[in-house]
Design a protein around this motif. Sequence first.
Motif, PDB file in Angstrom:
ATOM      1  N   ASP A  12      12.713  -0.372   3.852  1.00 52.32           N
ATOM      2  CA  ASP A  12      11.617   0.162   4.709  1.00 52.32           C
ATOM      3  C   ASP A  12      10.449  -0.382   4.276  1.00 52.32           C
ATOM      4  OD1 ASP A  12      13.368   1.103   6.802  1.00 52.32           O
ATOM      5  OD2 ASP A  12      13.145   2.944   6.318  1.00 52.32           O
ATOM      6  N   LEU A  13      10.534  -0.197   3.011  1.00 50.19           N
ATOM      7  CA  LEU A  13       9.205  -0.561   2.155  1.00 50.19           C
ATOM      8  C   LEU A  13       8.810  -2.222   2.128  1.00 50.19           C
ATOM      9  CD1 LEU A  13       9.119   2.144  -0.594  1.00 50.19           C
ATOM     10  CD2 LEU A  13       7.740   2.021   1.278  1.00 50.19           C
ATOM     11  N   ASP A  14      10.029  -2.843   1.861  1.00 47.82           N
ATOM     12  CA  ASP A  14      10.347  -4.261   1.883  1.00 47.82           C
ATOM     13  C   ASP A  14       9.705  -4.753   3.362  1.00 47.82           C
ATOM     14  OD1 ASP A  14      10.563  -6.987   0.735  1.00 47.82           O
ATOM     15  OD2 ASP A  14      12.457  -6.833   1.921  1.00 47.82           O
ATOM     16  N   ALA A  15      10.171  -3.949   4.259  1.00 47.99           N
ATOM     17  CA  ALA A  15       9.436  -4.494   5.713  1.00 47.99           C
ATOM     18  C   ALA A  15       8.015  -4.300   5.883  1.00 47.99           C
ATOM     19  CB  ALA A  15      10.386  -3.912   6.889  1.00 47.99           C
ATOM     20  N   ALA A  16       7.657  -3.298   5.433  1.00 51.37           N
ATOM     21  CA  ALA A  16       6.287  -2.900   5.460  1.00 51.37           C
ATOM     22  C   ALA A  16       5.304  -3.978   4.552  1.00 51.37           C
ATOM     23  CB  ALA A  16       5.827  -1.457   4.973  1.00 51.37           C
ATOM     24  N   LEU A  17       6.015  -4.335   3.423  1.00 54.56           N
ATOM     25  CA  LEU A  17       5.302  -5.439   2.350  1.00 54.56           C
ATOM     26  C   LEU A  17       5.073  -6.630   3.154  1.00 54.56           C
ATOM     27  CD1 LEU A  17       6.717  -5.019  -0.970  1.00 54.56           C
ATOM     28  CD2 LEU A  17       4.104  -4.820  -0.313  1.00 54.56           C
ATOM     29  N   SER A  18       6.470  -7.019   4.038  1.00 58.28           N
ATOM     30  CA  SER A  18       6.439  -8.138   4.711  1.00 58.28           C
ATOM     31  C   SER A  18       5.163  -8.260   6.067  1.00 58.28           C
ATOM     32  CB  SER A  18       7.902  -8.723   5.318  1.00 58.28           C
ATOM     33  OG  SER A  18       8.115  -7.877   6.099  1.00 58.28           O
ATOM     34  N   GLU A  19       4.892  -7.238   6.346  1.00 56.99           N
ATOM     35  CA  GLU A  19       3.766  -7.100   7.421  1.00 56.99           C
ATOM     36  C   GLU A  19       2.491  -7.318   6.961  1.00 56.99           C
ATOM     37  OE1 GLU A  19       4.539  -3.355   9.729  1.00 56.99           O
ATOM     38  OE2 GLU A  19       6.565  -4.031  10.197  1.00 56.99           O
ATOM     39  N   LEU A  20       2.350  -7.232   5.684  1.00 59.42           N
ATOM     40  CA  LEU A  20       0.973  -7.588   5.209  1.00 59.42           C
ATOM     41  C   LEU A  20       0.582  -9.157   5.410  1.00 59.42           C
ATOM     42  CD1 LEU A  20       1.023  -5.530   1.716  1.00 59.42           C
ATOM     43  CD2 LEU A  20      -0.083  -4.918   4.030  1.00 59.42           C
ATOM     44  N   PRO A  21      -0.762  -9.456   5.831  1.00 64.49           N
ATOM     45  CA  PRO A  21      -1.113 -10.736   6.275  1.00 64.49           C
ATOM     46  C   PRO A  21      -0.743 -11.633   5.263  1.00 64.49           C
ATOM     47  CG  PRO A  21      -2.775  -9.424   5.838  1.00 64.49           C
ATOM     48  CD  PRO A  21      -1.891  -8.469   5.505  1.00 64.49           C
ATOM     49  N   LYS A  22      -0.837 -11.845   4.157  1.00 57.32           N
ATOM     50  CA  LYS A  22      -0.699 -12.667   3.141  1.00 57.32           C
ATOM     51  C   LYS A  22       0.135 -12.231   2.043  1.00 57.32           C
ATOM     52  CE  LYS A  22      -5.418 -14.512   3.628  1.00 57.32           C
ATOM     53  NZ  LYS A  22      -6.718 -14.536   2.677  1.00 57.32           N
ATOM     54  N   ILE A  23       1.031 -13.314   1.422  1.00 57.44           N
ATOM     55  CA  ILE A  23       1.935 -13.234   0.415  1.00 57.44           C
ATOM     56  C   ILE A  23       1.288 -12.479  -0.717  1.00 57.44           C
ATOM     57  CG2 ILE A  23       1.950 -15.325  -0.388  1.00 57.44           C
ATOM     58  CD1 ILE A  23       5.084 -13.267  -0.226  1.00 57.44           C
ATOM     59  N   THR A  24      -0.181 -12.891  -1.048  1.00 55.69           N
ATOM     60  CA  THR A  24      -0.611 -12.611  -1.999  1.00 55.69           C
ATOM     61  C   THR A  24      -1.101 -11.107  -2.259  1.00 55.69           C
ATOM     62  OG1 THR A  24      -2.837 -13.524  -1.199  1.00 55.69           O
ATOM     63  CG2 THR A  24      -1.781 -15.068  -2.882  1.00 55.69           C
ATOM     64  N   THR A  25      -1.220 -10.621  -1.000  1.00 55.91           N
ATOM     65  CA  THR A  25      -1.577  -9.358  -0.821  1.00 55.91           C
ATOM     66  C   THR A  25      -0.490  -8.629  -1.047  1.00 55.91           C
ATOM     67  OG1 THR A  25      -3.247  -9.876   0.989  1.00 55.91           O
ATOM     68  CG2 THR A  25      -2.603  -7.412   0.703  1.00 55.91           C
ATOM     69  N   ALA A  26       0.666  -9.013  -0.460  1.00 56.45           N
ATOM     70  CA  ALA A  26       1.889  -8.104  -1.126  1.00 56.45           C
ATOM     71  C   ALA A  26       2.246  -8.219  -2.541  1.00 56.45           C
ATOM     72  CB  ALA A  26       3.259  -8.711  -0.186  1.00 56.45           C
ATOM     73  N   LYS A  27       1.990  -9.494  -3.082  1.00 56.22           N
ATOM     74  CA  LYS A  27       2.140  -9.640  -4.536  1.00 56.22           C
ATOM     75  C   LYS A  27       1.209  -8.595  -5.266  1.00 56.22           C
ATOM     76  CE  LYS A  27       3.988 -14.096  -5.172  1.00 56.22           C
ATOM     77  NZ  LYS A  27       3.613 -15.448  -5.796  1.00 56.22           N
ATOM     78  N   ALA A  28       0.002  -8.458  -4.818  1.00 61.43           N
ATOM     79  CA  ALA A  28      -0.970  -7.601  -5.459  1.00 61.43           C
ATOM     80  C   ALA A  28      -0.684  -6.092  -5.534  1.00 61.43           C
ATOM     81  CB  ALA A  28      -2.215  -7.813  -4.833  1.00 61.43           C
ATOM     82  N   VAL A  29      -0.019  -5.687  -4.338  1.00 62.01           N
ATOM     83  CA  VAL A  29       0.448  -4.282  -3.959  1.00 62.01           C
ATOM     84  C   VAL A  29       1.603  -4.050  -4.971  1.00 62.01           C
ATOM     85  CG1 VAL A  29       1.637  -2.845  -2.471  1.00 62.01           C
ATOM     86  CG2 VAL A  29      -0.384  -4.248  -1.680  1.00 62.01           C
ATOM     87  N   VAL A  30       2.613  -4.910  -5.254  1.00 61.49           N
ATOM     88  CA  VAL A  30       3.716  -4.766  -5.995  1.00 61.49           C
ATOM     89  C   VAL A  30       3.270  -4.845  -7.335  1.00 61.49           C
ATOM     90  CG1 VAL A  30       5.832  -5.802  -6.897  1.00 61.49           C
ATOM     91  CG2 VAL A  30       5.184  -5.617  -4.273  1.00 61.49           C
ATOM     92  N   ARG A  31       2.535  -5.640  -7.908  1.00 61.69           N
ATOM     93  CA  ARG A  31       2.060  -5.659  -9.279  1.00 61.69           C
ATOM     94  C   ARG A  31       1.325  -4.435  -9.489  1.00 61.69           C
ATOM     95  NH1 ARG A  31      -0.150 -12.058  -9.387  1.00 61.69           N
ATOM     96  NH2 ARG A  31       1.956 -12.559  -9.700  1.00 61.69           N
TER      97      ARG A  31
END
Length: 147
Positions: A12-31
């Motif tokens: 579910d968290l992975d799906a929520a990450l993929s809904e973020l508009p940019k891959i760089t935003t998702a990377k920043a969240v994970v980092r």
Amino acid sequence: MKVTVKVEGLRDLDAALSELPKITTAKAVVRRVLKKAAEPLRALAEQTAPRLTGALKISIVIGTKLTRRQARMARKEPKSLTEMFIGTSNPAAVPQEFGTHDQKAQPFMRPAWQATKDQVLTNIGNELGPEIEKTAARLAKKAARGG
């Protein structure tokens, strides 16, 4: 020594990450989450590192980059969205951790990992959801302002 950890059950968290508009935003969240979650491991390794000069203690860091030497030694595997490394850039750490024919091993990273791995993995699971929500709220607020 490289330790790879696979965490399951975060679909579910992975799906929520993929809904973020940019891959760089998702990377920043994970980092951000990985860095915060790994802090107990770094702190314990720093606390238990052998102290001759103190150089080993201050060289223990959490980051996304390896030294040139470490990168050469690392196996090339398919990269994930983001990777975080915890360790030292001090070359003296290898004989300290594993020993040599003249020196007895004085491990500090492996025991620190064994002692904190459950806490680190729990922290990732607990922190990722709220961090995704905060980021989504910031992006929505920015979009509402027209930014």
